[in-house]
Design an enzyme around this catalytic site. Sequence first.
Site, mmCIF file in Angstrom:
data_model
loop_
_atom_site.group_PDB
_atom_site.id
_atom_site.type_symbol
_atom_site.label_atom_id
_atom_site.label_comp_id
_atom_site.label_asym_id
_atom_site.label_seq_id
_atom_site.Cartn_x
_atom_site.Cartn_y
_atom_site.Cartn_z
ATOM 1 N N GLY A 64 0.776 -1.237 0.000
ATOM 2 C CA GLY A 64 0.000 0.000 0.000
ATOM 3 C C GLY A 64 0.805 1.283 0.000
ATOM 4 O O GLY A 64 0.371 2.292 -0.550
ATOM 5 N N ASP A 69 -4.581 2.654 11.116
ATOM 6 C CA ASP A 69 -5.992 2.384 11.424
ATOM 7 C C ASP A 69 -6.093 1.907 12.870
ATOM 8 O O ASP A 69 -6.163 2.717 13.798
ATOM 9 C CB ASP A 69 -6.512 1.367 10.406
ATOM 10 C CG ASP A 69 -7.994 1.059 10.547
ATOM 11 O OD1 ASP A 69 -8.705 1.830 11.214
ATOM 12 O OD2 ASP A 69 -8.452 0.043 9.985
ATOM 13 N N LYS A 108 -6.430 7.218 10.518
ATOM 14 C CA LYS A 108 -7.853 7.013 10.775
ATOM 15 C C LYS A 108 -7.994 6.755 12.272
ATOM 16 O O LYS A 108 -7.939 5.610 12.731
ATOM 17 C CB LYS A 108 -8.317 5.784 9.979
ATOM 18 C CG LYS A 108 -9.794 5.712 9.714
ATOM 19 C CD LYS A 108 -10.196 4.309 9.275
ATOM 20 C CE LYS A 108 -9.846 3.971 7.853
ATOM 21 N NZ LYS A 108 -10.376 2.628 7.454
ATOM 22 N N PHE A 125 -13.833 3.331 4.669
ATOM 23 C CA PHE A 125 -12.848 2.502 3.988
ATOM 24 C C PHE A 125 -12.400 3.225 2.726
ATOM 25 O O PHE A 125 -13.211 3.547 1.866
ATOM 26 C CB PHE A 125 -13.396 1.117 3.643
ATOM 27 C CG PHE A 125 -12.301 0.161 3.287
ATOM 28 C CD1 PHE A 125 -11.559 -0.455 4.285
ATOM 29 C CD2 PHE A 125 -11.976 -0.081 1.957
ATOM 30 C CE1 PHE A 125 -10.512 -1.300 3.965
ATOM 31 C CE2 PHE A 125 -10.930 -0.936 1.637
ATOM 32 C CZ PHE A 125 -10.198 -1.551 2.639
ATOM 33 N N ASP A 157 -5.711 -0.486 -1.341
ATOM 34 C CA ASP A 157 -6.540 -1.402 -2.136
ATOM 35 C C ASP A 157 -7.773 -1.873 -1.395
ATOM 36 O O ASP A 157 -7.886 -1.762 -0.175
ATOM 37 C CB ASP A 157 -5.723 -2.642 -2.496
ATOM 38 C CG ASP A 157 -5.555 -3.579 -1.294
ATOM 39 O OD1 ASP A 157 -5.057 -3.108 -0.242
ATOM 40 O OD2 ASP A 157 -5.964 -4.751 -1.376
HETATM 41 P P1 IMP Z 1 -3.877 -1.327 11.194
HETATM 42 O O1 IMP Z 1 -2.949 -2.437 11.556
HETATM 43 O O2 IMP Z 1 -5.291 -1.617 11.588
HETATM 44 O O3 IMP Z 1 -3.415 0.036 11.642
HETATM 45 O O4 IMP Z 1 -4.010 -1.330 9.645
HETATM 46 C C1 IMP Z 1 -3.006 -0.997 8.821
HETATM 47 C C2 IMP Z 1 -3.237 -1.624 7.471
HETATM 48 O O5 IMP Z 1 -4.609 -1.963 7.217
HETATM 49 C C3 IMP Z 1 -2.863 -0.633 6.414
HETATM 50 O O6 IMP Z 1 -1.503 -0.742 6.106
HETATM 51 C C4 IMP Z 1 -3.756 -1.031 5.271
HETATM 52 O O7 IMP Z 1 -3.139 -2.039 4.525
HETATM 53 C C5 IMP Z 1 -4.989 -1.607 5.918
HETATM 54 N N1 IMP Z 1 -6.103 -0.622 5.976
HETATM 55 C C6 IMP Z 1 -6.612 -0.028 7.058
HETATM 56 N N2 IMP Z 1 -7.623 0.815 6.752
HETATM 57 C C7 IMP Z 1 -7.720 0.760 5.409
HETATM 58 C C8 IMP Z 1 -8.583 1.436 4.464
HETATM 59 O O8 IMP Z 1 -9.448 2.263 4.774
HETATM 60 N N3 IMP Z 1 -8.387 1.101 3.154
HETATM 61 C C9 IMP Z 1 -7.444 0.220 2.745
HETATM 62 N N4 IMP Z 1 -6.623 -0.426 3.588
HETATM 63 C C10 IMP Z 1 -6.766 -0.151 4.911
HETATM 64 MG MG MG Z 2 -0.622 -1.461 4.269
#
Ligand code: IMP
Ligand code: MG
Length: 191
Positions: A52, A111, A139, A160, A167
Amino acid sequence: MSSAERVSEFHNPDIEVLIDEATLKRRIAELGVEITRDYAGTTPHLVCVLKGAVVFLAELIRHIDLPLTLDFIAVSSYGNATKTSGEVRIVKDLDESLAGRDVLLVEDILDTGLTLNYLMNNFLSRGVRSLRIVTLLNKPARRIVEVPISYKGFDIPDAFVVGFGLDYAQRYRNLPFIAVLKNVVVDPPSR
Ligand code: IMP
Ligand code: MG
């Protein structure tokens, strides 16, 4: 392919632009200037989280006026869905040692924080000289673990998003803007 089959990906009715290309590029250029200033006299080692963050990385490094090096790591936490497993697994590890390096971890979106929390602790155990995080998007609504961010592009609402590298089921990474993907049900974080 007939003209009837040629449906535009960039003008897809399922997506709605959240951050346009000019705004993204302007902000990323500012981040590059900040990083250039903060890392003056060093050779930052940028670690990009695949896949990403690649579009963000490519844009960002064009605004960092310093000698720098790159490496890539791939982790899995989301699979192909929008639900976080709460588990982070290294799918492709770094090529080079982090020992003694000034590491700047480049991520597309923060996220729940589970991914960056895991990577941060993992990298700290590899003897870095310094470690900072730059994320294009933040986020905050779904955060489970707080992660210190040194550089941030944009705060976004709890939706999202796709595009500019992000993606949904491997699609939409090529959109030149960040868009909200409509009609997607995002499961709550599992922990
Ligand atoms: P976390 O571990 O929940 O902070 O998520 C991080 C990963 O989740 C990011 O590197 C993204 O690959 C994926 N992700 C989280 N939110 C989104 C979104 O809204 N769209 C696409 N990918 C997301
Ligand atoms: Mg990612």
